[in-house]
Scaffold this active site. Structure first.
Site, mmCIF file in Angstrom:
data_model
loop_
_atom_site.group_PDB
_atom_site.id
_atom_site.type_symbol
_atom_site.label_atom_id
_atom_site.label_comp_id
_atom_site.label_asym_id
_atom_site.label_seq_id
_atom_site.Cartn_x
_atom_site.Cartn_y
_atom_site.Cartn_z
ATOM 1 N N LYS A 209 4.582 -5.542 8.278
ATOM 2 C CA LYS A 209 3.422 -4.818 8.048
ATOM 3 C C LYS A 209 3.522 -4.087 6.602
ATOM 4 O O LYS A 209 4.977 -3.571 5.996
ATOM 5 C CB LYS A 209 3.114 -3.463 9.448
ATOM 6 C CG LYS A 209 1.687 -2.616 9.399
ATOM 7 C CD LYS A 209 1.464 -1.761 9.741
ATOM 8 C CE LYS A 209 1.181 -1.238 8.985
ATOM 9 N NZ LYS A 209 0.035 0.033 10.459
ATOM 10 N N LYS A 263 0.867 -8.385 8.513
ATOM 11 C CA LYS A 263 -0.214 -7.832 8.768
ATOM 12 C C LYS A 263 -0.142 -7.236 6.963
ATOM 13 O O LYS A 263 0.471 -6.602 6.680
ATOM 14 C CB LYS A 263 -0.283 -6.131 9.593
ATOM 15 C CG LYS A 263 -1.880 -5.529 9.626
ATOM 16 C CD LYS A 263 -1.366 -4.828 9.940
ATOM 17 C CE LYS A 263 -2.197 -3.584 9.883
ATOM 18 N NZ LYS A 263 -1.926 -1.898 10.537
HETATM 19 C C1 PBG Z 1 -2.052 2.790 11.787
HETATM 20 C C2 PBG Z 1 -2.361 1.074 11.919
HETATM 21 C C3 PBG Z 1 -2.792 1.184 10.408
HETATM 22 C C4 PBG Z 1 -3.463 -0.386 11.349
HETATM 23 C C5 PBG Z 1 -3.601 -0.746 12.699
HETATM 24 N N1 PBG Z 1 -2.583 0.445 12.916
HETATM 25 C C6 PBG Z 1 -3.345 1.799 9.778
HETATM 26 C C7 PBG Z 1 -2.070 2.002 8.782
HETATM 27 O O1 PBG Z 1 -1.290 1.693 9.039
HETATM 28 O O2 PBG Z 1 -2.763 2.839 7.477
HETATM 29 C C8 PBG Z 1 -4.650 -1.086 10.461
HETATM 30 C C9 PBG Z 1 -6.208 -1.975 11.033
HETATM 31 C C10 PBG Z 1 -6.625 -2.210 9.224
HETATM 32 O O3 PBG Z 1 -6.628 -1.676 8.148
HETATM 33 O O4 PBG Z 1 -7.741 -2.906 10.796
HETATM 34 N N2 PBG Z 1 -0.911 2.377 12.158
#
Ligand code: PBG
Length: 339
Positions: A209, A263
């Site tokens: 991520k 992601k």
């Molecule tokens: C939280 C989380 C995030 C997303 C999914 N879980 C945001 C972040 O890490 O700030 C992002 C999903 C999206 O942008 O559609 N941990």
């Protein structure tokens, strides 16, 4: 002796080879198509909110709303009817319940648990995935606990995430999805789930991520853009790195992940391909909120065709090696696929 094939077999150059032959007709395009997107490949995220009011618009995500419980159940029903195998739930937590220690995250009666239970009862056929991370629950918007000096604390956070994962599994969550990027969380959560008897609970690890600008609209949706004052680069990955993603994935598999998530989506298709090739694990992509917003905004202005962009982008994930995609377009894509 002259090999008669030398003369008659085309060398591979034009005009013997014409790549366009198989592109000429719909039937031949179908025949040579290498990737296929189906409803089975899609997970629909849903944002949920407390109360019995009307669904709330999210301005940076046109067409997506925060759903109170009764609407969330209807959306889960619609997702099941559409053929999408699973939904992913994300809470907008009442600001009054956000705190430095994010304790609402492990309240067994919190919004996510109540919605999970209700959907499990009403729509038992659909898979339910829940995020494990503290950002919708902390008053600073970070995914972990914060020290006095602003450091996001790894090991202290693990204990909280584990409690969060356990109450979600207890509520009926089928897929625990740690998105926090703390080191060691998959193993810690897996051990706790096993000890609590949740042997069948799946873990989809947000293994690679990245610290991304493309999460902006999501943070509006869960209300953490209002609370977050600094970036997440001390725990989310540097967009410049790719070998590091392989190490992250290897660790999460080792710690007990059943599925791997990469992601964001489109800027990281190379990572998806490397991970799928290296590990042959069930591998998923998240077409995140910013990707959704870009397609929506451009198509609202008439700058691109929304429907074509949806199917092209989702097919791209399949081509890059994804077994499935989490996408805010999931149910819309199913409609487009059957058109
Ligand atoms: C939280 C989380 C995030 C997303 C999914 N879980 C945001 C972040 O890490 O700030 C992002 C999903 C999206 O942008 O559609 N941990």
């Amino acid at each position: 002796m002259i090999n008669r094939f030398q003369k008659t077999t085309p060398s591979g150059a034009f005009p013997g080879t014409r790549m366009r032959r198989s592109r000429m007709e719909p039937w031949s395009r179908r025949l040579v198509s290498e990737s296929r997107l189906t409803p089975d490949d899609l997970i629909q995220p849903l944002f949920v909110v407390d109360g019995a009011g009307a669904p709330e618009d999210i301005p940076s995500m046109p067409g997506i709303q925060r759903l109170p419980l009764n609407h969330a159940i209807k959306a889960a029903e619609a997702a099941m009817q559409s053929g999408v195998p699973a939904i992913a739930l994300f809470p907008y937590t009442d600001p009054a319940l956000r705190s430095a220690d994010g304790r609402e995250s492990f309240n067994p009666d919190n919004l996510i648990c109540r919605v999970t239970q209700a959907i499990k009862n009403a729509v038992p056929e659909i898979g339910i995935m829940c995020d494990v991370a503290l950002d919708p629950y902390t008053d600073h918007g970070h995914d972990g606990l914060m020290s006095g000096s602003g450091e996001i604390l790894n090991d202290e956070t693990l204990a909280v995430l584990t409690r969060q994962a356990l109450i979600q599994a207890e509520a009926g969550c089928d897929i625990i999805a740690p998105s926090d990027m703390m080191d060691g969380r998959v193993g810690t959560i897996r051990t706790a789930l096993e000890e609590a008897g949740h042997h069948q609970t799946l873990i989809m690890a947000y293994a690679a991520k990245y610290a991304s600008a493309f999460y902006g609209p999501f943070r509006d949706a869960v209300g953490s853009s209002a609370t977050l004052k600094s970036n997440k680069r001390s725990y989310q990955m540097d967009p410049a790195n790719s070998d590091e993603a392989l190490r992250e994935v290897a660790l999460d598999i080792d710690e007990g992940a059943d599925m791997i998530l990469i992601k964001p989506g489109m800027p990281y298709l190379d990572i998806l391909r490397r991970v799928k090739d290296a590990f042959a694990m069930p591998t998923f992509a998240y077409q995140v909120s910013g990707e959704y917003a870009m397609i929506k905004a451009a198509s609202e202005r008439g700058w691109l065709s929304e429907e074509e962009a949806i199917l092209e982008s989702l097919t791209g994930f399949k081509r890059a090696g994804a077994d499935g995609v989490i996408s805010y377009f999931a149910m819309q894509a199913v409609t487009l696929l059957s058109a």
